[in-house]
Scaffold this motif. Structure first.
Motif: not given
Length: 158
Positions: A29-54
């Motif tokens: 929550t304190a790190d605003r530079s991470v995209d957190i996506e419920a699934g793989f939905s295209g290119a992330p907006e930020n250089p860091d990301w978390v995406a959920f899969g299978d």
């Protein structure tokens, strides 16, 4: 610390997945530079990301009881990634270090006694395997970690 036994009348797959997503959001929550996506939905907006899969669910037949209750194991897949522009060892090491930092924050948050049940969705959730891959991508270096979290849940027929 007492052990909480979470029991439901159906599989807890969706609740566990939603609980893991909420736990990751809370951990970062304190790190605003991470995209957190419920699934793989295209290119992330930020250089860091978390995406959920299978999500995998397995019933342990040894635990099936006379009232059709049983234990299930739920395995949740998640990818953690970091991309850094440029070339050279420092760039590569920075991308690996950022993935390690993000994954460590998530693991530590979930391993906390108050968060291990993913908001009461499962009896417990624990980090499973993690596979790290790094490659040169579009003028920089990208590291992506395919991580798994393993949960247990008790299903009891109504």
């Amino acid at each position: 610390m007492s052990v909480l036994v979470v029991v439901g009348e159906t599989s807890s797959v969706l609740s566990a997945r939603n609980g893991l997503i909420a736990a990751v959001r809370a951990a970062l929550t304190a790190d605003r530079s991470v995209d957190i996506e419920a699934g793989f939905s295209g290119a992330p907006e930020n250089p860091d990301w978390v995406a959920f899969g299978d999500v995998d669910q397995a019933v342990d037949p040894k635990t099936i009881g006379p009232r059709r209750s049983y234990d299930e194991t739920i395995t949740l897949a998640m990818n953690v990634g970091a991309w850094r522009p440029g070339r050279g060892d420092d760039v590569v090491n920075e991308a690996y270090a950022r993935c390690d930092e993000l994954l460590s924050k998530i693991w530590a948050h979930i391993a906390d006694g108050d968060n291990i049940t993913l908001g009461g969705a499962v009896a417990w959730c624990w980090p499973g395997s993690a596979s790290w891959v790094g490659a040169e991508v579009e003028g920089g270096f990208q590291v992506e970690v395919a991580a798994e979290f393993v949960c247990t849940h008790r299903v009891r027929a109504a």
